[in-house]
Design an enzyme around this catalytic site. Sequence first.
Site, mmCIF file in Angstrom:
data_model
loop_
_atom_site.group_PDB
_atom_site.id
_atom_site.type_symbol
_atom_site.label_atom_id
_atom_site.label_comp_id
_atom_site.label_asym_id
_atom_site.label_seq_id
_atom_site.Cartn_x
_atom_site.Cartn_y
_atom_site.Cartn_z
ATOM 1 N N CYS A 2 3.799 13.624 -5.590
ATOM 2 C CA CYS A 2 4.310 14.858 -5.013
ATOM 3 C C CYS A 2 3.249 15.403 -4.078
ATOM 4 O O CYS A 2 2.057 15.317 -4.361
ATOM 5 C CB CYS A 2 4.605 15.968 -6.003
ATOM 6 S SG CYS A 2 6.008 15.660 -7.045
ATOM 7 N N ARG A 27 3.134 10.716 -0.630
ATOM 8 C CA ARG A 27 2.881 11.025 -2.043
ATOM 9 C C ARG A 27 4.169 11.104 -2.864
ATOM 10 O O ARG A 27 4.135 11.254 -4.087
ATOM 11 C CB ARG A 27 2.137 12.344 -2.159
ATOM 12 C CG ARG A 27 0.805 12.356 -1.437
ATOM 13 C CD ARG A 27 0.213 13.739 -1.466
ATOM 14 N NE ARG A 27 -0.203 14.088 -2.791
ATOM 15 C CZ ARG A 27 -1.433 13.940 -3.267
ATOM 16 N NH1 ARG A 27 -2.379 13.459 -2.503
ATOM 17 N NH2 ARG A 27 -1.728 14.268 -4.486
ATOM 18 N N TRP A 72 8.144 13.195 -6.101
ATOM 19 C CA TRP A 72 8.274 11.897 -6.768
ATOM 20 C C TRP A 72 8.602 12.261 -8.214
ATOM 21 O O TRP A 72 7.737 12.702 -8.969
ATOM 22 C CB TRP A 72 6.974 11.114 -6.675
ATOM 23 C CG TRP A 72 7.064 9.755 -7.286
ATOM 24 C CD1 TRP A 72 7.541 8.629 -6.693
ATOM 25 C CD2 TRP A 72 6.664 9.369 -8.608
ATOM 26 N NE1 TRP A 72 7.465 7.575 -7.570
ATOM 27 C CE2 TRP A 72 6.937 7.995 -8.749
ATOM 28 C CE3 TRP A 72 6.111 10.051 -9.695
ATOM 29 C CZ2 TRP A 72 6.670 7.288 -9.911
ATOM 30 C CZ3 TRP A 72 5.846 9.352 -10.865
ATOM 31 C CH2 TRP A 72 6.129 7.978 -10.963
ATOM 32 N N ASN A 96 3.029 20.088 -8.685
ATOM 33 C CA ASN A 96 2.690 18.663 -8.727
ATOM 34 C C ASN A 96 2.009 18.394 -10.062
ATOM 35 O O ASN A 96 1.055 19.089 -10.396
ATOM 36 C CB ASN A 96 1.759 18.329 -7.550
ATOM 37 C CG ASN A 96 1.014 17.013 -7.712
ATOM 38 O OD1 ASN A 96 -0.140 16.908 -7.329
ATOM 39 N ND2 ASN A 96 1.647 16.015 -8.271
ATOM 40 N N GLY A 97 2.524 17.425 -10.798
ATOM 41 C CA GLY A 97 1.919 17.097 -12.085
ATOM 42 C C GLY A 97 2.984 16.951 -13.158
ATOM 43 O O GLY A 97 4.174 16.835 -12.855
ATOM 44 N N GLU A 461 -2.559 -9.905 -6.290
ATOM 45 C CA GLU A 461 -2.387 -8.869 -5.269
ATOM 46 C C GLU A 461 -1.205 -9.234 -4.342
ATOM 47 O O GLU A 461 -0.391 -8.385 -3.981
ATOM 48 C CB GLU A 461 -3.695 -8.700 -4.473
ATOM 49 C CG GLU A 461 -3.606 -7.859 -3.202
ATOM 50 C CD GLU A 461 -3.087 -6.439 -3.421
ATOM 51 O OE1 GLU A 461 -2.992 -5.992 -4.575
ATOM 52 O OE2 GLU A 461 -2.752 -5.784 -2.414
ATOM 53 N N LYS A 465 2.116 -6.960 -3.874
ATOM 54 C CA LYS A 465 2.477 -6.451 -2.542
ATOM 55 C C LYS A 465 3.912 -6.818 -2.204
ATOM 56 O O LYS A 465 4.672 -5.995 -1.710
ATOM 57 C CB LYS A 465 1.496 -7.044 -1.521
ATOM 58 C CG LYS A 465 1.199 -6.218 -0.307
ATOM 59 C CD LYS A 465 0.650 -4.847 -0.581
ATOM 60 C CE LYS A 465 -0.420 -4.783 -1.626
ATOM 61 N NZ LYS A 465 -0.822 -3.480 -2.033
ATOM 62 N N GLU A 468 6.292 -4.730 -4.288
ATOM 63 C CA GLU A 468 6.301 -3.333 -3.860
ATOM 64 C C GLU A 468 7.183 -3.106 -2.643
ATOM 65 O O GLU A 468 7.947 -2.149 -2.604
ATOM 66 C CB GLU A 468 4.879 -2.885 -3.464
ATOM 67 C CG GLU A 468 3.957 -2.572 -4.604
ATOM 68 C CD GLU A 468 2.601 -2.086 -4.087
ATOM 69 O OE1 GLU A 468 2.271 -0.921 -4.290
ATOM 70 O OE2 GLU A 468 1.869 -2.892 -3.467
ATOM 71 N N HIS A 484 1.865 -24.143 -18.381
ATOM 72 C CA HIS A 484 1.981 -23.619 -19.743
ATOM 73 C C HIS A 484 3.116 -22.615 -19.877
ATOM 74 O O HIS A 484 3.139 -21.836 -20.829
ATOM 75 C CB HIS A 484 0.656 -22.990 -20.186
ATOM 76 C CG HIS A 484 -0.461 -23.975 -20.238
ATOM 77 N ND1 HIS A 484 -0.552 -24.967 -21.186
ATOM 78 C CD2 HIS A 484 -1.519 -24.166 -19.408
ATOM 79 C CE1 HIS A 484 -1.619 -25.711 -20.953
ATOM 80 N NE2 HIS A 484 -2.220 -25.250 -19.880
ATOM 81 N N LYS A 585 2.271 7.042 -3.267
ATOM 82 C CA LYS A 585 0.836 6.770 -3.252
ATOM 83 C C LYS A 585 0.137 7.806 -4.124
ATOM 84 O O LYS A 585 0.703 8.847 -4.416
ATOM 85 C CB LYS A 585 0.358 6.906 -1.808
ATOM 86 C CG LYS A 585 -0.823 6.011 -1.490
ATOM 87 C CD LYS A 585 -1.055 5.948 -0.024
ATOM 88 C CE LYS A 585 -2.234 5.064 0.274
ATOM 89 N NZ LYS A 585 -1.947 3.639 0.043
HETATM 90 N N1 GLU Z 1 7.018 16.771 -12.843
HETATM 91 C C1 GLU Z 1 7.520 17.306 -11.606
HETATM 92 C C2 GLU Z 1 8.909 16.794 -11.290
HETATM 93 O O1 GLU Z 1 9.355 15.801 -11.805
HETATM 94 C C3 GLU Z 1 6.546 17.018 -10.460
HETATM 95 C C4 GLU Z 1 6.363 15.561 -10.257
HETATM 96 C C5 GLU Z 1 5.033 15.101 -9.668
HETATM 97 O O2 GLU Z 1 4.156 15.838 -9.333
HETATM 98 O O3 GLU Z 1 4.866 13.873 -9.532
HETATM 99 O O4 GLU Z 1 9.564 17.405 -10.502
#
Ligand code: GLU
Length: 590
Positions: A2, A27, A72, A96-97, A461, A465, A468, A484, A585
């Site tokens: 986020c 992000r 995110w 964010n979090g 890697e 990649k 992703e 194996h 990211k």
């Molecule tokens: N937990 C919050 C949500 O799901 C924020 C997500 C985040 O910061 O990644 O909206």
Amino acid sequence: MCGIIGYAGKNNAADVVYKGLKRLEYRGYDSAGAAFMLGGKITVIKKEGKVETLAQYLNNVSADIGIGHTRWATHGKPSDINAHPHSAGAITVVHNGIIENYSELKERLISDGADFLSDTDSEVAAHLINEFYKGDLTAAVAQAVKMLKGSYALMAIRAGESKIVAARYKSPLIVGYGNGENFCASDEPALAGICEKVCVLEDGDIAEITADGVNIYNGNLQLVIRSVLPNLAVSESLGLGDCPHYMLKELREVPQSVQFTHKAFYGVEEKLKSALSGVNRVIFTGCGTAYHAALIGKRYVESFARIPAEAETAGEFRYKNPVFGAGAAVFAISQSGETADTVEAARLAKAGGAKVVAVTNCLRSELTRIADVVVPVAAGVEICVAATKSYTGQVAALYLCALTLAGEDIGGWRGKLLLKMPELCKKAVESIDAGALAQLCASARGVYFLGRDIDYAVAVEGSLKLKEVSYIAGEGYPAGELKHGTLALIDGKTVSIFIITDGGLAGKTENAVEQVVSRGGKAAVITNVDGVEERLKDKADYFIKLPECDKYLSPLVSAVAVQLIAYRTAVMLGRDPDKPRNLAKSVTVE
Ligand code: GLU
């Protein structure tokens, strides 16, 4: 994950917030939203989808205060309702979090009459601030965050109050200073070109941001002084130039990443040397691509310094109750320096008495505050979610760290070999044509990357990649392990890509090519070892020739090859390599 941005000032907050969100989009990009205040009234606009979805709703918005969010999702699927901001009463919040105790808080708030609209954890923050509000938004935020467990970088506004109140704990947040305007954002690049001075908030800080100034307090609302620093991202070129995607642009910047990382190392060599004196065991840790760099770091330390070394993903390392012992050093590797698991692994190592070395592209990140020594990766801002140039920068940095541990002069013969690598990386980026192989991968049911020793580290890697950015299933595997188990998956619909850069091991990996081809699998070989192509010319379907270089430095060119294959495959399949689905990211949550 986020990205959040806030603005208070003389310009139109809608323009500044939108521009900032575009910069922060790497992000997170499943939904976006913003809240704007003009004449004391708040307007909220939020939509599922990328930031540009907001543009059409912002045409007629003008405001002097704004907060924005690009999401995110961690809790609650991506949707208009779950997009931030979230409101309760006159309070509006972006976050964010992860609020880990959100269920119990939500239950209690609901029983006290709160009305929840979303499935997010974040909405509890808005309700708590609303509950604690007694005429002072800053005091309400300070009280509310005391109730939260987990991580947060949040900003709150209240209708009628011309300020933003921001708070952080274990999620990054910076304040930006302007003239008649001030900012708050998840990172410095979000403010590149619009704000030259920044300050990094510390855990527990609470900042009040208005057009005229910024006050920063600790959790008890005592004023604190934080250093005001130049915005490191201010002079970076963040545009695409003539490239269609950041992934390609950043692959083309691999040579500079290696060159500048080498140059920057001279500034920390002495400090590293003294911090590592007496070290008898090294643990490398990181997540995703950084973990793949760790696998190479381990090989460098064991080969050059003959010191036992391990590599482990940070998410595993931090929960396995690791033993450090006297003389342990932990190298924590993270592009952003904010990767939650890596930061916590570093904290754990520090508490366990180990020396902590941060290897990071972001010199003001949380990781740098924990570490005893910071080894810079000078890759420049990396926008594409899939790491490319930061990985090669990390590998170059770890090479120099291992030489230092081995007591070798970095100006010696091995250091001189590294000096040649930017030119060879440039040659690789310019000369490798991955188009035909990408076509084969694009229609494959599975793509396997195989190698031995250091080539195995690059194989994992390559596989990551490709997964992703193209969403093709596959594996990175030690070539010797193929027989194996994984060989059972090989048939005409699979592609196996072999990396062979070590002449001493070439014959062994060639056996694995034979084993795949004998079972009808398609095979491609990436090599710079003489004779391999000649010996396998009737077996493998494709060859990619790498510039010749020292085997220990080969990851710098073989990584370019596998990353180019992933890029071309993604583009061929019509994927957006810069913003792969479900990813973001800078993984600042667990
Ligand atoms: N937990 C919050 C949500 O799901 C924020 C997500 C985040 O910061 O990644 O909206």
